[in-house]
Design a protein around this motif. Sequence first.
Motif, mmCIF file in Angstrom:
data_model
loop_
_atom_site.group_PDB
_atom_site.id
_atom_site.type_symbol
_atom_site.label_atom_id
_atom_site.label_comp_id
_atom_site.label_asym_id
_atom_site.label_seq_id
_atom_site.Cartn_x
_atom_site.Cartn_y
_atom_site.Cartn_z
ATOM 1 N N PRO A 1 0.815 -1.219 0.000
ATOM 2 C CA PRO A 1 0.000 0.000 0.000
ATOM 3 C C PRO A 1 0.849 1.270 0.000
ATOM 4 N N TYR A 2 1.985 1.228 0.673
ATOM 5 C CA TYR A 2 2.845 2.407 0.783
ATOM 6 C C TYR A 2 3.599 2.659 -0.522
ATOM 7 N N GLU B 1 -9.155 -6.424 6.027
ATOM 8 C CA GLU B 1 -7.914 -5.652 6.067
ATOM 9 C C GLU B 1 -7.697 -4.747 4.858
ATOM 10 N N GLY B 2 -8.503 -4.917 3.801
ATOM 11 C CA GLY B 2 -8.221 -4.187 2.576
ATOM 12 C C GLY B 2 -6.932 -4.650 1.937
ATOM 13 N N TRP B 3 -6.534 -5.861 2.218
ATOM 14 C CA TRP B 3 -5.270 -6.434 1.758
ATOM 15 C C TRP B 3 -5.427 -7.944 1.749
ATOM 16 N N MET B 4 -4.666 -8.614 0.902
ATOM 17 C CA MET B 4 -4.692 -10.072 0.853
ATOM 18 C C MET B 4 -3.287 -10.590 0.600
ATOM 19 N N HIS B 5 -2.959 -11.681 1.267
ATOM 20 C CA HIS B 5 -1.674 -12.351 1.056
ATOM 21 C C HIS B 5 -1.532 -12.705 -0.426
ATOM 22 N N ASN B 6 -0.327 -12.552 -0.966
ATOM 23 C CA ASN B 6 -0.134 -12.777 -2.399
ATOM 24 C C ASN B 6 -0.489 -14.197 -2.811
ATOM 25 N N ARG B 7 -0.152 -15.184 -2.018
ATOM 26 C CA ARG B 7 -0.524 -16.553 -2.356
ATOM 27 C C ARG B 7 -2.045 -16.692 -2.370
ATOM 28 N N GLY B 8 -2.711 -16.005 -1.453
ATOM 29 C CA GLY B 8 -4.171 -15.998 -1.454
ATOM 30 C C GLY B 8 -4.725 -15.383 -2.732
ATOM 31 N N ARG B 9 -4.092 -14.326 -3.228
ATOM 32 C CA ARG B 9 -4.556 -13.685 -4.464
ATOM 33 C C ARG B 9 -4.478 -14.659 -5.635
ATOM 34 N N LEU C 1 -10.277 -3.948 -6.901
ATOM 35 C CA LEU C 1 -10.064 -2.503 -6.899
ATOM 36 C C LEU C 1 -10.995 -1.798 -5.923
ATOM 37 N N ASP C 2 -12.142 -2.389 -5.668
ATOM 38 C CA ASP C 2 -13.069 -1.786 -4.707
ATOM 39 C C ASP C 2 -12.548 -1.892 -3.273
ATOM 40 N N LEU C 3 -11.716 -2.887 -2.997
ATOM 41 C CA LEU C 3 -11.328 -3.151 -1.613
ATOM 42 C C LEU C 3 -9.829 -3.026 -1.328
ATOM 43 N N LEU C 4 -8.980 -3.367 -2.274
ATOM 44 C CA LEU C 4 -7.541 -3.358 -2.013
ATOM 45 C C LEU C 4 -7.012 -1.942 -1.827
ATOM 46 N N VAL C 5 -6.291 -1.724 -0.736
ATOM 47 C CA VAL C 5 -5.619 -0.438 -0.553
ATOM 48 C C VAL C 5 -4.496 -0.292 -1.570
ATOM 49 N N ASP C 6 -3.845 -1.390 -1.928
ATOM 50 C CA ASP C 6 -2.722 -1.325 -2.861
ATOM 51 C C ASP C 6 -3.149 -1.579 -4.308
ATOM 52 N N GLY C 7 -4.433 -1.513 -4.594
ATOM 53 C CA GLY C 7 -4.929 -1.888 -5.910
ATOM 54 C C GLY C 7 -4.702 -0.830 -6.970
ATOM 55 N N ASP C 8 -3.552 -0.871 -7.640
ATOM 56 C CA ASP C 8 -3.366 0.038 -8.768
ATOM 57 C C ASP C 8 -3.664 -0.710 -10.064
ATOM 58 N N VAL C 9 -3.876 0.045 -11.129
ATOM 59 C CA VAL C 9 -4.333 -0.545 -12.380
ATOM 60 C C VAL C 9 -3.292 -1.505 -12.949
ATOM 61 N N ALA C 10 -2.031 -1.108 -12.973
ATOM 62 C CA ALA C 10 -1.011 -1.945 -13.608
ATOM 63 C C ALA C 10 -0.886 -3.289 -12.907
ATOM 64 N N ASN C 11 -0.670 -3.275 -11.611
ATOM 65 C CA ASN C 11 -0.429 -4.529 -10.905
ATOM 66 C C ASN C 11 -1.697 -5.347 -10.717
ATOM 67 N N ASN C 12 -2.797 -4.705 -10.411
ATOM 68 C CA ASN C 12 -4.034 -5.453 -10.216
ATOM 69 C C ASN C 12 -4.486 -6.107 -11.518
ATOM 70 N N GLN C 13 -4.620 -5.307 -12.577
ATOM 71 C CA GLN C 13 -5.152 -5.846 -13.814
ATOM 72 C C GLN C 13 -4.205 -6.854 -14.469
ATOM 73 N N LEU C 14 -2.916 -6.539 -14.504
ATOM 74 C CA LEU C 14 -1.976 -7.451 -15.174
ATOM 75 C C LEU C 14 -1.767 -8.727 -14.376
ATOM 76 N N ASN C 15 -1.841 -8.665 -13.051
ATOM 77 C CA ASN C 15 -1.763 -9.890 -12.256
ATOM 78 C C ASN C 15 -3.015 -10.744 -12.437
#
Length: 454
Positions: A236-237, A325-333, A356-370
């Motif tokens: 998120p930071y 938490e507005g966050w999820m472990h990467n393996r969980g994702r 994108l509605d919930l993740l604090v760290d949800g940016d377009v590049a990383n969220n969509q491409l992942n």
Amino acid sequence: MTVAIALFTADLRTHDNPVLRGALDAADQIVPLFVLDEGIRAAGFRTPNRATFLAGCLADLDAALRERGGRLVIRSGDVVREVRRVAEETGAGQVHVAGDVSAFAQRREERLRAALAEMRRELCVHEDAAVVIPPGTITPAGKDHSVVFTPFFRRWSATGTRRPLGTPRRISVPDIDSEPLPEAAGIAGGRPSPDLPRGGETEARRRLKTWLAGPIDRYEDLHDDLAGDATSRLSPYLHFGCLSPAELVHRARQRGGAGAEAFVRQVAWRDFNRQMLAGRPDAAWDDYRHRKDRWRPDGDDAEAWRAARTGYPVVDAAMRQLVTEGWMHNRGRLIVGSFLTKTLYVDWRVGARYFLDLLVDGDVANNQLNWQWVAGTGAATRPNVVLNPLLQAKRFDPKGDYVRRWVPELGEVEGAAVHRPWLLPEDRRRRLDYPDPIVDLDEGLARFRRGRAA
């Protein structure tokens, strides 16, 4: 006395900030400016989680600037109009801003450049604040971006990176009006997740110090351990620019060791996704590689996935962590992404939108491409691999501690049965108030293979 504007966007920090340093080097006084405009709200901040985090970041940035004799100037409205106004009010001759690959940021930059040229002011665009190595630096022959991570990472690792910039000691700001610091409710309505992390550079640097003091050494061995929760939680930071990714990589390499190298590799994935989006902006919502999928509709199965009631405990645990938490472990994702797109065969865009509605760290590049990587429409070299949630749970939550933490209905279930509660005696299953699986894994796999083959 000369004046320059430092326009903060996704770089809400005083440490290693090229925009802030560039403005300070160019003028006697600067206006540290943040414009809360409709574009920012539309670009993913009209959600209570990110609005809450953003409000915390701005308050912390203002406090850091005041410690150095300055302050953060807040304006609301169209960003170009407000920058023009500030330039007119202060006589600023330059506007400094960080580059960005998103379509929204590109349009903003074009509009700013044209408006400032009319005023005979200069727009100074600094390197992308969200990456270690700017998009376009590493490109295969004849192409404008890489699509395979491993060769990209080799070249990324061999490419020299800049040293972190010093933090300014004193900042002088001209006499100019500012709106009050925004509160979360003024950015987006709704109730945020109850256990959100605290926003801001101060908290980011506290976490960074703790991470580098020891936990990073265990990252290679434990980063997939769901219950161990041994990741940095710095995403998120990085997303809000409270931490510089260049500084993060520099300090991790100074620490050294296998854990640090494994961690740096994950940071490189952020650059990889960002350079892909720069090359293909349409990949934000269009398939990077079209597989001619005939996705099932966003119906009852997708709603059970969002509600964390799929009947597969490791999937539901990860989805509940997201809500809390507005966050999820990467393996969980990876697990929940594969379950939605391949086991349920529901369009990846449904999952990306919910994240994108919930993740604090949800940016377009990383969220969509992942999401596209998991769905097999992106850069994955094995696009048809399906993650079996039962095997994933056995490997990455072998004792069931992660599931019991997030699915309290199963808190008293012992051993491996926590991952297969439908095998418990019927009378006990009724008492658990936990659903049976919404899909048979073999049937889901066969459906996906038929759809992808067609």
